[in-house]
Design a protein around this motif. Structure first.
Motif, PDB file in Angstrom:
ATOM      1  N   ASN A  83      -6.400  -2.016  -5.530  1.00 13.97           N
ATOM      2  CA  ASN A  83      -6.936  -2.728  -4.340  1.00 13.97           C
ATOM      3  C   ASN A  83      -6.291  -3.522  -4.108  1.00 13.97           C
ATOM      4  O   ASN A  83      -5.524  -4.391  -2.651  1.00 13.97           O
ATOM      5  CB  ASN A  83      -8.212  -1.787  -3.907  1.00 13.97           C
ATOM      6  CG  ASN A  83      -8.376  -0.391  -3.247  1.00 13.97           C
ATOM      7  OD1 ASN A  83      -6.993   0.519  -3.017  1.00 13.97           O
ATOM      8  ND2 ASN A  83      -9.906  -0.070  -3.663  1.00 13.97           N
TER       9      ASN A  83
ATOM     10  N   TYR B 157      -2.195  -4.135  -4.975  1.00 14.31           N
ATOM     11  CA  TYR B 157      -1.537  -3.002  -3.566  1.00 14.31           C
ATOM     12  C   TYR B 157      -2.218  -3.769  -2.254  1.00 14.31           C
ATOM     13  O   TYR B 157      -1.659  -3.076  -1.545  1.00 14.31           O
ATOM     14  CB  TYR B 157      -1.586  -1.709  -4.270  1.00 14.31           C
ATOM     15  CG  TYR B 157      -0.568  -1.975  -5.475  1.00 14.31           C
ATOM     16  CD1 TYR B 157       0.932  -1.528  -5.332  1.00 14.31           C
ATOM     17  CD2 TYR B 157      -1.509  -1.332  -6.693  1.00 14.31           C
ATOM     18  CE1 TYR B 157       1.193  -0.837  -6.226  1.00 14.31           C
ATOM     19  CE2 TYR B 157      -0.626  -1.456  -7.406  1.00 14.31           C
ATOM     20  CZ  TYR B 157       0.871  -1.544  -7.027  1.00 14.31           C
ATOM     21  OH  TYR B 157       1.829  -1.173  -8.932  1.00 14.31           O
ATOM     22  N   ASP B 158      -2.828  -4.382  -1.528  1.00 11.12           N
ATOM     23  CA  ASP B 158      -3.067  -4.451  -0.252  1.00 11.12           C
ATOM     24  C   ASP B 158      -3.614  -3.471   0.249  1.00 11.12           C
ATOM     25  O   ASP B 158      -3.356  -2.754   1.421  1.00 11.12           O
ATOM     26  CB  ASP B 158      -2.345  -6.012   0.257  1.00 11.12           C
ATOM     27  CG  ASP B 158      -3.009  -6.114   1.371  1.00 11.12           C
ATOM     28  OD1 ASP B 158      -4.168  -6.503   1.492  1.00 11.12           O
ATOM     29  OD2 ASP B 158      -2.155  -6.405   2.636  1.00 11.12           O
ATOM     30  N   VAL B 159      -4.569  -2.233  -0.566  1.00  6.19           N
ATOM     31  CA  VAL B 159      -5.383  -1.272  -0.261  1.00  6.19           C
ATOM     32  C   VAL B 159      -6.921  -2.072   1.050  1.00  6.19           C
ATOM     33  O   VAL B 159      -7.367  -2.857   0.963  1.00  6.19           O
ATOM     34  CB  VAL B 159      -5.848  -0.539  -0.793  1.00  6.19           C
ATOM     35  CG1 VAL B 159      -6.385   0.741   0.207  1.00  6.19           C
ATOM     36  CG2 VAL B 159      -4.449  -0.306  -2.301  1.00  6.19           C
TER      37      VAL B 159
ATOM     38  N   MET C  17       0.981  -0.782   0.168  1.00  8.65           N
ATOM     39  CA  MET C  17       0.703  -0.119   0.236  1.00  8.65           C
ATOM     40  C   MET C  17       0.911   1.457   0.060  1.00  8.65           C
ATOM     41  O   MET C  17       0.848   1.779  -0.955  1.00  8.65           O
ATOM     42  CB  MET C  17      -1.170  -0.215   1.144  1.00  8.65           C
ATOM     43  CG  MET C  17      -1.745   1.121   1.275  1.00  8.65           C
ATOM     44  SD  MET C  17      -2.930   1.253   2.548  1.00  8.65           S
ATOM     45  CE  MET C  17      -3.589   2.662   2.620  1.00  8.65           C
TER      46      MET C  17
ATOM     47  N   VAL D  83     -10.082   1.080  -9.572  1.00  6.17           N
ATOM     48  CA  VAL D  83      -9.345   1.030  -8.057  1.00  6.17           C
ATOM     49  C   VAL D  83      -9.249   0.190  -7.864  1.00  6.17           C
ATOM     50  O   VAL D  83      -8.864   0.070  -6.941  1.00  6.17           O
ATOM     51  CB  VAL D  83     -10.538   2.318  -7.213  1.00  6.17           C
ATOM     52  CG1 VAL D  83      -9.788   2.072  -5.977  1.00  6.17           C
ATOM     53  CG2 VAL D  83     -10.002   3.577  -8.420  1.00  6.17           C
TER      54      VAL D  83
ATOM     55  N   TRP E 167       0.861   4.447  -2.125  1.00  6.21           N
ATOM     56  CA  TRP E 167       0.226   5.569  -2.212  1.00  6.21           C
ATOM     57  C   TRP E 167       1.664   6.826  -2.396  1.00  6.21           C
ATOM     58  O   TRP E 167       1.296   8.155  -3.346  1.00  6.21           O
ATOM     59  CB  TRP E 167       0.279   5.613  -0.644  1.00  6.21           C
ATOM     60  CG  TRP E 167      -1.459   6.184   0.043  1.00  6.21           C
ATOM     61  CD1 TRP E 167      -1.225   7.158   0.481  1.00  6.21           C
ATOM     62  CD2 TRP E 167      -2.207   5.541  -0.491  1.00  6.21           C
ATOM     63  NE1 TRP E 167      -2.712   7.720   0.775  1.00  6.21           N
ATOM     64  CE2 TRP E 167      -3.185   6.175   0.519  1.00  6.21           C
ATOM     65  CE3 TRP E 167      -2.658   4.132  -1.055  1.00  6.21           C
ATOM     66  CZ2 TRP E 167      -4.589   6.595   0.471  1.00  6.21           C
ATOM     67  CZ3 TRP E 167      -3.664   3.962  -1.108  1.00  6.21           C
ATOM     68  CH2 TRP E 167      -4.632   4.721   0.138  1.00  6.21           C
TER      69      TRP E 167
ATOM     70  N   SER F 287     -14.127  -0.421  -2.402  1.00  5.16           N
ATOM     71  CA  SER F 287     -14.148  -0.359  -4.309  1.00  5.16           C
ATOM     72  C   SER F 287     -15.570  -1.633  -5.432  1.00  5.16           C
ATOM     73  O   SER F 287     -15.747  -1.213  -5.905  1.00  5.16           O
ATOM     74  CB  SER F 287     -12.791  -0.259  -4.427  1.00  5.16           C
ATOM     75  OG  SER F 287     -11.962  -1.400  -3.984  1.00  5.16           O
TER      76      SER F 287
ATOM     77  N   LYS G 219     -10.776  -2.183  -0.226  1.00  2.00           N
ATOM     78  CA  LYS G 219     -11.312  -3.669  -1.399  1.00  2.00           C
ATOM     79  C   LYS G 219     -12.807  -3.663  -1.504  1.00  2.00           C
ATOM     80  O   LYS G 219     -13.648  -3.181  -2.400  1.00  2.00           O
ATOM     81  CB  LYS G 219     -10.322  -4.573  -1.381  1.00  2.00           C
ATOM     82  CG  LYS G 219      -9.244  -4.658  -1.058  1.00  2.00           C
ATOM     83  CD  LYS G 219      -8.640  -6.499  -1.101  1.00  2.00           C
ATOM     84  CE  LYS G 219      -7.237  -6.335  -0.190  1.00  2.00           C
ATOM     85  NZ  LYS G 219      -6.782  -5.738   1.009  1.00  2.00           N
TER      86      LYS G 219
END
Length: 355
Positions: free
Chosen positions: A130, A133-135, A78, A126, A82, A141, A138
């Protein structure tokens, strides 16, 4: 010719049944449009929220030299995303513009399908980011992507015919929340006014969530290596807590900017610094957040507070004293490359530059 009473009753019964059927169909369609409108409004609000946050460069922030010392191996997936987005204000702004544009289109009846298509495309990208990048948003979105597709359902047959069929494409449906035309004349005016008020409220409110941002590139902003240190080295490198490099950010949020310190033993301390006066700064530092720990646990750690006096010298170095430190910092031009290289349309001598 006379009409039998039974025939009159039959005709009236058929008319009553037809009227009831028409009324029931109108009520069902109106309820469905209201449900559709509710999903559309929630989707528009969410897209406005995230879109405005990107337009003001608030969601990802702006990349600054105060984040220069962390290595790629120390970043989380993440964190990589960013920093990538923060490094390109253009990318962040265009992403926000797509989301705000989709939201605006969703708030007007005749442009709903356009807004749903743009919203679905944006949320699909998005969602993939997510996932990749393991945001931790998830599910949000994915929900917004599904909502975009749900809003698009009434126009899907026309879109399918446009891409896969042939022949003329008829006029699409128009969302009708109020089927009674005398009242609809008022709602046709009040609807756009309410939409504009919603856009204004979110457009004004979201930027207030972020502290004012400014740029202060004066010393000590920059990336520095420790050129001299009066402290003696430890017997073992793993126990050596002398500083080896320091990065002071030039992007200020309110009265604070980012700072990072790399110690000789390899540990990285991160935090913020504030200017107390012309030559004195106060640092608040914490170690990197450990995997498995929550944000609240990390922020609950008591920060190490250092008050330092910085004296700029004629050769471009900076003498640092205070908090047990007595050292000289020298500029690290290579360490600031990511933030100072800039952008060029034409070919340069060192183009391409990939390291």
């Amino acid at each position: 010719m006379s009409i039998a009473p039974d025939q009159v009753r039959t005709d009236h019964g058929a008319e009553d049944y037809s009227a009831e059927r028409t009324l029931g169909r109108t009520a069902a369609i109106t309820i469905l449009w209201w449900a559709h409108g509710g999903v559309r409004l929630l989707l528009a609000v969410a897209l406005l929220y995230y879109g405005v946050a990107k337009l003001v460069l608030g969601q990802f922030g702006v990349a600054g030299m105060g984040d220069a010392l962390i290595t790629q191996g120390e970043m989380s997936p993440m964190g990589v995303l960013w920093r990538m987005v923060a490094l390109s204000p253009l990318f962040q702004f265009l992403g926000g513009l797509a989301e705000v544009g989709a939201a605006l289109a969703l708030l007007w009846r005749r442009s709903v399908p356009l807004g749903a298509v743009i919203g679905a495309a944006s949320m699909a990208l998005v969602f993939v980011l997510n996932l990749g990048y393991d945001v931790p948003v998830k599910q949000i979105s994915l929900a917004l992507l599904i909502m975009s597709v749900v809003v698009l359902i009434p126009w899907l047959p026309r879109l399918t015919r446009a891409f896969l069929g042939n022949g003329a494409i008829g006029r699409g449906p128009l969302p009708t929340l109020v089927p009674w035309r005398p009242l609809a004349r008022f709602t046709d005016v009040l609807g756009p006014i309410a939409a504009l008020l919603l856009v204004a409220a979110i457009g004004v409110g979201i930027p207030q969530m972020y502290p004012p941002r400014s740029i202060d590139a004066s010393v000590p902003a920059g990336v520095w290596t420790v050129a001299q240190d009066t402290a003696a080295p430890a017997a073992q490198l793993a126990s050596d807590q002398r500083w080896s490099a320091v990065a002071f950010g030039e992007v200020r949020y309110g009265d604070a900017a980012e700072v990072q310190i790399r110690r000789a033993d390899g540990e990285l301390l991160t935090g913020s610094y504030r200017r107390l006066d012309g030559a004195t700064v106060e640092l608040e530092l914490r170690p990197l957040r450990e995997p498995g720990g929550s944000v609240q646990e990390h922020l609950a750690l008591e920060p190490e507070v250092l008050t330092l006096t910085l004296q700029e010298q004629g050769d471009g170095t900076v003498h640092v004293t205070g908090a047990g430190q007595d050292l000289v910092l020298a500029p690290d031009a290579s360490g600031a490359m990511l933030y100072e290289r800039g952008y060029s349309w034409g070919v340069r001598e060192d183009d391409p530059f990939n390291r």
